[in-house]
Design a protein around this motif. Structure first.
Motif, PDB file in Angstrom:
ATOM      1  N   UNK A 152      22.177  -5.589  61.657  1.00 61.19           N
ATOM      2  CA  UNK A 152      23.241  -5.310  60.704  1.00 61.19           C
ATOM      3  C   UNK A 152      22.852  -4.185  59.759  1.00 61.19           C
ATOM      4  N   UNK A 153      23.748  -3.788  58.865  1.00 61.33           N
ATOM      5  CA  UNK A 153      23.471  -2.695  57.927  1.00 61.33           C
ATOM      6  C   UNK A 153      22.231  -2.962  57.091  1.00 61.33           C
ATOM      7  N   UNK A 154      21.458  -1.905  56.858  1.00 62.26           N
ATOM      8  CA  UNK A 154      20.216  -2.044  56.104  1.00 62.26           C
ATOM      9  C   UNK A 154      20.099  -0.935  55.071  1.00 62.26           C
ATOM     10  N   UNK A 155      19.573  -1.278  53.912  1.00 57.06           N
ATOM     11  CA  UNK A 155      19.215  -0.269  52.921  1.00 57.06           C
ATOM     12  C   UNK A 155      17.985   0.491  53.401  1.00 57.06           C
ATOM     13  N   UNK A 156      17.838   1.704  52.899  1.00 52.73           N
ATOM     14  CA  UNK A 156      16.676   2.512  53.259  1.00 52.73           C
ATOM     15  C   UNK A 156      15.390   1.782  52.893  1.00 52.73           C
ATOM     16  N   UNK A 157      15.341   1.179  51.719  1.00 50.75           N
ATOM     17  CA  UNK A 157      14.128   0.486  51.275  1.00 50.75           C
ATOM     18  C   UNK A 157      13.811  -0.712  52.171  1.00 50.75           C
ATOM     19  N   UNK A 158      14.847  -1.408  52.645  1.00 52.86           N
ATOM     20  CA  UNK A 158      14.627  -2.536  53.549  1.00 52.86           C
ATOM     21  C   UNK A 158      14.077  -2.061  54.889  1.00 52.86           C
ATOM     22  N   UNK A 159      14.627  -0.951  55.381  1.00 53.57           N
ATOM     23  CA  UNK A 159      14.126  -0.384  56.636  1.00 53.57           C
ATOM     24  C   UNK A 159      12.655  -0.009  56.499  1.00 53.57           C
TER      25      UNK A 159
ATOM     26  N   UNK B  58      26.032   6.250  57.511  1.00 52.07           N
ATOM     27  CA  UNK B  58      25.639   5.761  56.193  1.00 52.07           C
ATOM     28  C   UNK B  58      26.906   5.559  55.381  1.00 52.07           C
ATOM     29  N   UNK B  59      26.979   4.437  54.675  1.00 48.12           N
ATOM     30  CA  UNK B  59      28.141   4.171  53.835  1.00 48.12           C
ATOM     31  C   UNK B  59      27.704   3.496  52.541  1.00 48.12           C
ATOM     32  N   UNK B  60      28.596   3.511  51.586  1.00 46.13           N
ATOM     33  CA  UNK B  60      28.330   2.910  50.278  1.00 46.13           C
ATOM     34  C   UNK B  60      28.980   1.547  50.206  1.00 46.13           C
ATOM     35  N   UNK B  61      28.205   0.530  49.854  1.00 45.16           N
ATOM     36  CA  UNK B  61      28.760  -0.797  49.688  1.00 45.16           C
ATOM     37  C   UNK B  61      29.563  -0.868  48.387  1.00 45.16           C
ATOM     38  N   UNK B  62      30.634  -1.634  48.378  1.00 49.32           N
ATOM     39  CA  UNK B  62      31.426  -1.775  47.144  1.00 49.32           C
ATOM     40  C   UNK B  62      30.667  -2.600  46.110  1.00 49.32           C
ATOM     41  N   UNK B  63      31.050  -2.503  44.831  1.00 45.85           N
ATOM     42  CA  UNK B  63      30.433  -3.333  43.785  1.00 45.85           C
ATOM     43  C   UNK B  63      30.604  -4.813  44.142  1.00 45.85           C
ATOM     44  N   UNK B  64      29.671  -5.679  43.757  1.00 43.38           N
ATOM     45  CA  UNK B  64      28.557  -5.393  42.844  1.00 43.38           C
ATOM     46  C   UNK B  64      27.325  -4.825  43.520  1.00 43.38           C
ATOM     47  N   UNK B  65      27.316  -4.707  44.861  1.00 41.29           N
ATOM     48  CA  UNK B  65      26.115  -4.203  45.531  1.00 41.29           C
ATOM     49  C   UNK B  65      25.846  -2.748  45.152  1.00 41.29           C
TER      50      UNK B  65
END
Length: 244
Positions: A45-52, A79-86
């Motif tokens: 699933x989608x991952x943040x750069x720091x998680x990767x 790459x996409x931006x998650x909506x708030x609050x993330x």
């Protein structure tokens, strides 16, 4: 007056075998070191750069950033931006990127005999064992989410068909379990890191039994009978996994 110098622009590095061959074309996109392992991570699933970066021990930040950029350019990831609050940016596989699952599964099957001994320098993450188990669980009659517990941690996969069906997917459970950035559209994630919020069956076993299952040396029903694995759950999927 001296002429104003224009900023030098470096042409993009050209990576191609320049061969009219499907295998060569594939390697043009995924042949660089780390690329397929990034795909392995994004299959959850989608991952943040720091998680990767955290789950790819040994990769430098520069190399990871470069590979992700190449994967975007080659249409394997977005790459996409998650909506708030993330409010965080995540990377996720495209449909073409998710098409690499059989490639990763075949590589995992081919490389399984090399896992006869864990070297002192080897890192390990529980969800790295999801790929061989996907093949084991793919042929179950009953579909559902299976949570797997190893000494190294927990992960969950979708049994029956190998990929999430309409409704809840493996990636949805990862998000519910605290995965946050791993929330994904149905069909995007084939397994997830961490426990499942809604599991139809739970399997507890050690790495050696897990590897034996992946190599086809042992069936899950046999592992349950000889005490190498424990399957819990009251539904039809759990009963099937126990061999009942």
């Amino acid at each position: 007056m001296p002429r104003q110098q224009q900023a030098a622009t470096r042409p993009p590095r050209r990576r191609s075998y320049d061969q009219f061959c499907a295998a060569a074309r594939s390697l043009d996109s995924v042949g660089d070191r780390w690329t397929l392992l990034i795909v392995r991570e994004l299959l959850a699933g989608p991952r943040r750069y720091t998680d990767l970066h955290a789950d790819l021990p040994g990769v430098s930040t520069d190399v990871l950033a470069s590979r992700l950029k190449d994967m975007e350019h080659n249409g394997l990831a977005t790459r996409r931006r998650l909506p708030p609050p993330a409010a965080a940016s995540v990377y996720e596989l495209t449909e073409r990127g998710r098409g690499l699952l059989p490639v990763l599964s075949a590589l995992a099957e081919w490389g399984a005999p090399a896992l006869d001994e864990r070297r002192p320098t080897d890192a390990v993450r529980a969800h790295w064992f999801a790929l061989p188990l996907l093949r084991v669980l793919d042929g179950t009659t009953h579909a559902g989410v299976v949570e797997v517990r190893l000494d190294e941690g927990e992960f969950h996969v979708r049994a029956g068909g190998g990929t999430p069906e309409a409704g809840r997917g493996a990636g949805d459970d990862a998000a519910d379990a605290g995965g946050g950035a791993r929330e994904s559209p149905v069909g995007a994630a084939v397994y997830g890191d961490g426990p499942a919020a809604h599991a139809d069956a739970r399997i507890a076993l050690d790495v050696e039994a897990c590897l034996a299952l992946g190599r086809g040396e042992l069936t899950l029903a046999e592992a349950v009978r000889n005490g190498r694995a424990e399957v819990t759950g009251d539904g039809p999927l759990a009963a099937e996994l126990r061999g009942e």
